[in-house]
Write a protein that holds these residues in place. Structure first.
Motif, PDB file in Angstrom:
ATOM      1  N   ASN A  52     -26.321  -6.869   8.167  1.00  0.00           N
ATOM      2  CA  ASN A  52     -25.762  -5.648   7.611  1.00  0.00           C
ATOM      3  C   ASN A  52     -25.963  -5.608   6.103  1.00  0.00           C
ATOM      4  OD1 ASN A  52     -24.095  -3.183   7.952  1.00  0.00           O
ATOM      5  ND2 ASN A  52     -22.625  -4.287   6.677  1.00  0.00           N
ATOM      6  N   VAL A  53     -26.310  -4.414   5.611  1.00  0.00           N
ATOM      7  CA  VAL A  53     -26.479  -4.212   4.174  1.00  0.00           C
ATOM      8  C   VAL A  53     -25.510  -3.122   3.752  1.00  0.00           C
ATOM      9  CG1 VAL A  53     -28.094  -3.456   2.379  1.00  0.00           C
ATOM     10  CG2 VAL A  53     -28.918  -4.853   4.281  1.00  0.00           C
ATOM     11  N   THR A  54     -24.817  -3.326   2.657  1.00  0.00           N
ATOM     12  CA  THR A  54     -23.855  -2.324   2.197  1.00  0.00           C
ATOM     13  C   THR A  54     -23.776  -2.302   0.675  1.00  0.00           C
ATOM     14  OG1 THR A  54     -21.519  -1.651   2.248  1.00  0.00           O
ATOM     15  CG2 THR A  54     -21.952  -3.996   2.480  1.00  0.00           C
ATOM     16  N   GLY A  55     -23.372  -1.157   0.135  1.00  0.00           N
ATOM     17  CA  GLY A  55     -23.136  -1.038  -1.300  1.00  0.00           C
ATOM     18  C   GLY A  55     -21.729  -1.452  -1.672  1.00  0.00           C
ATOM     19  N   LEU A  56     -20.930  -1.777  -0.669  1.00  0.00           N
ATOM     20  CA  LEU A  56     -19.589  -2.317  -0.939  1.00  0.00           C
ATOM     21  C   LEU A  56     -19.741  -3.789  -1.311  1.00  0.00           C
ATOM     22  CD1 LEU A  56     -17.756  -0.892   2.190  1.00  0.00           C
ATOM     23  CD2 LEU A  56     -17.087  -0.394  -0.153  1.00  0.00           C
ATOM     24  N   TYR A  57     -18.775  -4.323  -2.017  1.00  0.00           N
ATOM     25  CA  TYR A  57     -18.772  -5.774  -2.198  1.00  0.00           C
ATOM     26  C   TYR A  57     -18.720  -6.414  -0.820  1.00  0.00           C
ATOM     27  CZ  TYR A  57     -18.534  -5.964  -7.226  1.00  0.00           C
ATOM     28  OH  TYR A  57     -18.864  -5.889  -8.554  1.00  0.00           O
ATOM     29  N   HIS A  58     -19.469  -7.497  -0.683  1.00  0.00           N
ATOM     30  CA  HIS A  58     -19.618  -8.091   0.640  1.00  0.00           C
ATOM     31  C   HIS A  58     -19.575  -9.608   0.529  1.00  0.00           C
ATOM     32  CE1 HIS A  58     -23.387  -6.901  -1.323  1.00  0.00           C
ATOM     33  NE2 HIS A  58     -23.721  -8.152  -1.104  1.00  0.00           N
ATOM     34  N   ASP A  59     -19.289 -10.235   1.654  1.00  0.00           N
ATOM     35  CA  ASP A  59     -19.284 -11.707   1.670  1.00  0.00           C
ATOM     36  C   ASP A  59     -20.686 -12.198   2.042  1.00  0.00           C
ATOM     37  OD1 ASP A  59     -19.564 -11.321   4.388  1.00  0.00           O
ATOM     38  OD2 ASP A  59     -17.475 -11.796   4.856  1.00  0.00           O
ATOM     39  N   GLU A  60     -20.811 -13.482   2.295  1.00  0.00           N
ATOM     40  CA  GLU A  60     -22.140 -14.043   2.538  1.00  0.00           C
ATOM     41  C   GLU A  60     -22.773 -13.540   3.834  1.00  0.00           C
ATOM     42  OE1 GLU A  60     -21.204 -18.183   2.229  1.00  0.00           O
ATOM     43  OE2 GLU A  60     -20.477 -18.319   4.289  1.00  0.00           O
ATOM     44  N   THR A  61     -21.954 -12.947   4.705  1.00  0.00           N
ATOM     45  CA  THR A  61     -22.525 -12.382   5.935  1.00  0.00           C
ATOM     46  C   THR A  61     -23.059 -10.966   5.699  1.00  0.00           C
ATOM     47  OG1 THR A  61     -20.468 -11.359   6.701  1.00  0.00           O
ATOM     48  CG2 THR A  61     -20.826 -13.665   7.325  1.00  0.00           C
ATOM     49  N   GLY A  62     -22.730 -10.360   4.569  1.00  0.00           N
ATOM     50  CA  GLY A  62     -23.194  -9.001   4.284  1.00  0.00           C
ATOM     51  C   GLY A  62     -22.196  -7.929   4.690  1.00  0.00           C
ATOM     52  N   PHE A  63     -20.998  -8.339   5.120  1.00  0.00           N
ATOM     53  CA  PHE A  63     -19.990  -7.369   5.523  1.00  0.00           C
ATOM     54  C   PHE A  63     -18.944  -7.182   4.420  1.00  0.00           C
ATOM     55  CE2 PHE A  63     -22.032  -8.277   9.466  1.00  0.00           C
ATOM     56  CZ  PHE A  63     -22.055  -7.033  10.075  1.00  0.00           C
ATOM     57  N   PRO A  64     -18.387  -5.951   4.365  1.00  0.00           N
ATOM     58  CA  PRO A  64     -17.498  -5.594   3.252  1.00  0.00           C
ATOM     59  C   PRO A  64     -16.297  -6.525   3.112  1.00  0.00           C
ATOM     60  CG  PRO A  64     -18.029  -3.640   4.558  1.00  0.00           C
ATOM     61  CD  PRO A  64     -18.593  -4.823   5.293  1.00  0.00           C
ATOM     62  N   THR A  65     -15.941  -6.742   1.870  1.00  0.00           N
ATOM     63  CA  THR A  65     -14.713  -7.484   1.575  1.00  0.00           C
ATOM     64  C   THR A  65     -14.155  -6.962   0.260  1.00  0.00           C
ATOM     65  OG1 THR A  65     -13.722  -9.634   1.105  1.00  0.00           O
ATOM     66  CG2 THR A  65     -15.971  -9.336   0.371  1.00  0.00           C
ATOM     67  N   ALA A  66     -12.834  -7.058   0.107  1.00  0.00           N
ATOM     68  CA  ALA A  66     -12.220  -6.715  -1.170  1.00  0.00           C
ATOM     69  C   ALA A  66     -11.512  -7.950  -1.722  1.00  0.00           C
ATOM     70  CB  ALA A  66     -11.246  -5.555  -0.997  1.00  0.00           C
ATOM     71  N   SER A  67     -11.824  -9.108  -1.180  1.00  0.00           N
ATOM     72  CA  SER A  67     -11.196 -10.341  -1.638  1.00  0.00           C
ATOM     73  C   SER A  67     -11.531 -10.571  -3.109  1.00  0.00           C
ATOM     74  CB  SER A  67     -11.711 -11.516  -0.798  1.00  0.00           C
ATOM     75  OG  SER A  67     -11.706 -12.699  -1.574  1.00  0.00           O
ATOM     76  N   PRO A  68     -10.515 -10.619  -3.975  1.00  0.00           N
ATOM     77  CA  PRO A  68     -10.792 -10.752  -5.418  1.00  0.00           C
ATOM     78  C   PRO A  68     -11.676 -11.962  -5.740  1.00  0.00           C
ATOM     79  CG  PRO A  68      -8.500 -10.205  -5.068  1.00  0.00           C
ATOM     80  CD  PRO A  68      -9.079 -10.474  -3.715  1.00  0.00           C
ATOM     81  N   SER A  69     -11.485 -13.068  -5.041  1.00  0.00           N
ATOM     82  CA  SER A  69     -12.276 -14.249  -5.391  1.00  0.00           C
ATOM     83  C   SER A  69     -13.741 -14.056  -4.999  1.00  0.00           C
ATOM     84  CB  SER A  69     -11.686 -15.496  -4.720  1.00  0.00           C
ATOM     85  OG  SER A  69     -11.777 -15.369  -3.318  1.00  0.00           O
ATOM     86  N   ILE A  70     -13.999 -13.410  -3.863  1.00  0.00           N
ATOM     87  CA  ILE A  70     -15.392 -13.178  -3.450  1.00  0.00           C
ATOM     88  C   ILE A  70     -16.052 -12.127  -4.345  1.00  0.00           C
ATOM     89  CG2 ILE A  70     -16.893 -12.410  -1.561  1.00  0.00           C
ATOM     90  CD1 ILE A  70     -14.819 -13.519   0.401  1.00  0.00           C
ATOM     91  N   VAL A  71     -15.287 -11.079  -4.671  1.00  0.00           N
ATOM     92  CA  VAL A  71     -15.826 -10.028  -5.546  1.00  0.00           C
ATOM     93  C   VAL A  71     -16.214 -10.622  -6.898  1.00  0.00           C
ATOM     94  CG1 VAL A  71     -15.207  -7.931  -6.824  1.00  0.00           C
ATOM     95  CG2 VAL A  71     -14.582  -8.145  -4.402  1.00  0.00           C
ATOM     96  N   GLU A  72     -15.335 -11.438  -7.443  1.00  0.00           N
ATOM     97  CA  GLU A  72     -15.592 -12.019  -8.763  1.00  0.00           C
ATOM     98  C   GLU A  72     -16.838 -12.919  -8.734  1.00  0.00           C
ATOM     99  OE1 GLU A  72     -12.155 -13.735 -10.571  1.00  0.00           O
ATOM    100  OE2 GLU A  72     -13.347 -14.650 -12.171  1.00  0.00           O
ATOM    101  N   LYS A  73     -16.909 -13.729  -7.694  1.00  0.00           N
ATOM    102  CA  LYS A  73     -18.074 -14.609  -7.559  1.00  0.00           C
ATOM    103  C   LYS A  73     -19.358 -13.801  -7.456  1.00  0.00           C
ATOM    104  CE  LYS A  73     -17.773 -18.929  -5.147  1.00  0.00           C
ATOM    105  NZ  LYS A  73     -17.469 -19.585  -3.867  1.00  0.00           N
ATOM    106  N   CYS A  74     -19.293 -12.706  -6.689  1.00  0.00           N
ATOM    107  CA  CYS A  74     -20.472 -11.883  -6.432  1.00  0.00           C
ATOM    108  C   CYS A  74     -20.977 -11.241  -7.724  1.00  0.00           C
ATOM    109  CB  CYS A  74     -20.135 -10.824  -5.385  1.00  0.00           C
ATOM    110  SG  CYS A  74     -21.515  -9.731  -5.018  1.00  0.00           S
ATOM    111  N   ILE A  75     -20.097 -10.580  -8.465  1.00  0.00           N
ATOM    112  CA  ILE A  75     -20.560  -9.872  -9.668  1.00  0.00           C
ATOM    113  C   ILE A  75     -21.035 -10.873 -10.728  1.00  0.00           C
ATOM    114  CG2 ILE A  75     -18.222  -9.597 -10.677  1.00  0.00           C
ATOM    115  CD1 ILE A  75     -21.191  -7.132 -11.000  1.00  0.00           C
ATOM    116  N   LYS A  76     -20.377 -12.007 -10.803  1.00  0.00           N
ATOM    117  CA  LYS A  76     -20.813 -13.008 -11.794  1.00  0.00           C
ATOM    118  C   LYS A  76     -22.156 -13.593 -11.405  1.00  0.00           C
ATOM    119  CE  LYS A  76     -16.536 -14.078 -14.073  1.00  0.00           C
ATOM    120  NZ  LYS A  76     -15.350 -14.930 -14.146  1.00  0.00           N
TER     121      LYS A  76
END
Lengths: 371, 270
Positions: A225-249
């Protein structure tokens, strides 16, 4: 092979040489020759061209084609570049390689459609919303336009992000001799090996905080899955602050880690010079001439972002003044001031009326700085 | 009914849809159609935009892209151009595909590019809290039309047919056995296929318009929908307040990526 080419034609040659096989675009001056060239040449190479209904659609189609592993390009100018911005950010967060050419003309709005400008520099850096990284290249000769097109594709494939190539109108329409090598250096995106378990594969999984994930192409059997939402390592949406922070950094870190490869800066500093002129694009020739005539230094940028902060800071410790010449009201000058952090004075030569900057106002500014 | 669980990403449930929402019925219809056709899931891409219905892409086990608001068809066009031999299905909503994405809808139809677009038409923007959409009937209440909707509403089937779609159909979530068949024919059509499925949003549309009960909304679909054969025999007076369902248009026409493939063959030999 040596050819006499217009800048936009050199871009087409570079794109085809590096393996681009899809183009989606919408007509807009002064970028249209790229679409015309791709429309003519792509089918002969088995590639595909599509003229979409607008620039937003073109950018969406480019991302769609790239998802399938096809190297994809779009080209536009000022107002069209504004329309593409949302999808440029999509390519950043979803990590889909693509190259966007924005031939800079005078703005805001319809502005000066047929005149050169360098006024989209900050739009190229910050045009899409969110706290994203950006790679922005700008050629100052037709030869560089060819080479930077190749570089733009290679960086986008390697780092899996959108790369912006921003020539000004003069470079896009000028004709010069271009040396086209028999073969160019080609970097292709990394793909998972055939031995991995496709059903449990995590397309966005990385080990390090600056790594580029190894994302499969569509239809290769992974069904991810591909999304423009923040996503975890599987490619599915997440709003988890720790995953979001890791992703943008990580999106920033992966670009930062490749800095040495991305950077494009040439510094020519004669002995005992007190002033250096910094320029890019078609302003470069006037700036270099002015600098040579008055024994000043010269700095040419072919990569605008990530901005060469370290190099400019070092430069500032060697001279008194940096003159930034650009066809806008001082966009890169602000970056230079930020990098210099008070170590040298920074002044601008800024012309934003649709005319090229000639050597004269730059020479005057050099003299002024020496009083 | 066929077993569609093979095509679902069961670990992504529960879904985000409200109780009484008809989106699940439409998603089942899409999966039933794919299952009937026996398509290899590796060769299917499902592309969605933004909105309640567009969350569908995440729940189905294909090559899935959840794109930007209104632009699913543009991504799908790029995918189809890059891989013309694959099946590309767009799942979208009425606001997504006919307001912000209206231009892409008509131009994809004009090209007759081989995409199957299934629009979940709930006549409202659900995800953002019940604002009126281009398919909200005139005078109806929505969060942004508290005094009644002044806008004329779109007939999306007439729109896409006029724009050049080669297959156009409409169904409802009440007509749960007919919908998969229409979608199946849409996927089989080599060209642009448009299937509108009328669905219920009891939480916003229903609550604001005196039909807050999901079952009542399904009954309204049953009562107001007329099959095309029946519709063609009805007078204008009888058609008032009713709408037509079934296969509304089916006329195969040269498909865009096939035409491009022929162009490549022609030009490559030069």
């Amino acid at each position: 092979m040596s050819k006499f080419l217009q800048g936009n034609e050199a871009c087409v040659e570079g794109a085809l040489a590096v393996g681009c096989r899809f183009f989606a675009g919408y007509p807009i001056t002064p970028s249209t020759e790229i679409a015309e060239g791709m429309a003519k040449k792509l089918p002969r190479l088995g590639g595909r061209f599509i003229q979409m209904e607008d620039e937003i659609a073109s950018m969406g189609a480019v991302i769609g084609a790239s998802l399938c592993g096809t190297k994809a390009l779009t080209a536009t100018s000022g107002p069209g570049f504004s329309l593409k911005q949302e999808h440029i950010g999509y390519a950043v967060i979803a990590e889909i390689p693509c190259v966007i050419v924005n031939v800079m003309r005078g703005g805001p709005s319809t502005g000066l459609p047929t005149s050169p400008a360098q006024s989209d520099v900050m739009q190229a850096r910050w045009g899409t919303h969110g706290d994203h990284p950006a790679i922005v290249l700008t050629p100052s000769t037709v030869q560089e336009y060819f080479e930077l097109t190749v570089k733009a594709f290679n960086l986008s494939e390697k780092l899996r992000t959108s790369v912006i190539l921003a020539p000004d109108e003069v470079i896009a329409h000028m004709r010069e001799r271009v040396e086209i090598p028999d073969q160019v250096n080609i970097i292709n995106r990394k793909l998972p090996s055939n031995s991995v378990d496709k059903s449990t594969y995590k397309p966005y999984k990385v080990e390090k905080d600056d790594e580029v994930p190894v994302i499969p192409n569509f239809f290769d059997g992974f069904r991810f899955n591909v999304t423009g939402l923040y996503h975890d390592e599987t490619g599915f949406p997440t709003a988890s602050p720790s995953i979001v922070e890791k992703c943008i950094k990580r999106l920033h870190n992966k670009v930062g880690s490749a800095y040495e490869e991305i950077k494009g800066i040439e510094i020519d500093l004669p002995k005992d010079c007190d002033v250096a002129v910094l320029s890019y694009g078609s302003t470069f020739r006037s700036a270099r001439q002015a600098a040579r005539e008055l024994n000043a230094g010269h700095v040419k940028l072919t990569t605008l972002f990530p901005f060469p902060e370290k190099e400019i800071r070092e430069l500032a410790s060697k001279i008194k003044t940096i003159i930034v010449a650009e066809m806008n009201l001082g966009q890169i000058r602000l970056e230079v001031e930020r990098a210099v952090a008070g170590k040298a004075s920074v002044v601008g030569v800024n012309i934003a009326n649709g005319l090229l900057i000639s050597p004269d106002p730059i020479k005057e500014k050099i003299k002024e700085c020496r009083i | 009914m066929s077993d569609i669980t093979n095509h679902l990403r069961m670990d992504k449930f529960p879904h985000i849809w409200c109780p009484g929402c008809g989106n699940g019925i439409i998603l089942r219809s899409v999966l039933t159609a794919i299952d009937k056709l026996g398509l290899d899931p590796n060769n299917v891409a499902v592309v969605s935009g933004i909105g309640c219905s567009s969350r569908s892409a995440g729940y189905v086990d294909f090559n899935t892209v959840h794109t930007t608001h209104g632009r699913a068809i543009t991504f799908a066009t790029g995918i189809k151009m890059a891989k013309p031999e694959k099946t590309v299905i767009v799942l979208t909503g009425d606001g997504d595909c006919s307001a912000i994405g209206g231009n892409h809808l008509i131009h994809a139809a004009r090209r007759n590019i081989d995409l199957t677009v299934v629009v979940f038409n709930n006549s409202i923007y659900g995800m953002t809290g019940g604002q009126f959409s281009p398919t909200t009937p005139q005078n109806d209440i929505a969060a942004t039309s508290p005094y009644g909707n002044l806008d004329n509403s779109f007939d999306l089937c007439e729109l896409t047919r006029a724009a050049g779609a080669s297959y156009v159909a409409r169904s409802t979530t009440f007509h749960a056995t007919q919908t998969p068949l229409l979608i199946q024919k849409g996927i089989e059509n080599k060209g642009f296929s448009f299937i509108e499925v009328v669905t219920a949003c009891p939480v916003y549309y229903g609550r604001l318009n005196k039909t807050p009960d999901a079952v009542d909304m399904l009954k309204l679909q049953r009562d107001n929908a007329r099959n095309i054969k029946q519709w063609n025999m009805m007078t204008d007076e009888e058609k008032q307040g009713k709408f037509v369902i079934g296969e509304l248009y089916n006329k195969p026409a040269p498909e865009y990526t096939e035409k491009y493939t022929q162009l490549i063959e022609r030009e490559k030999s030069k």
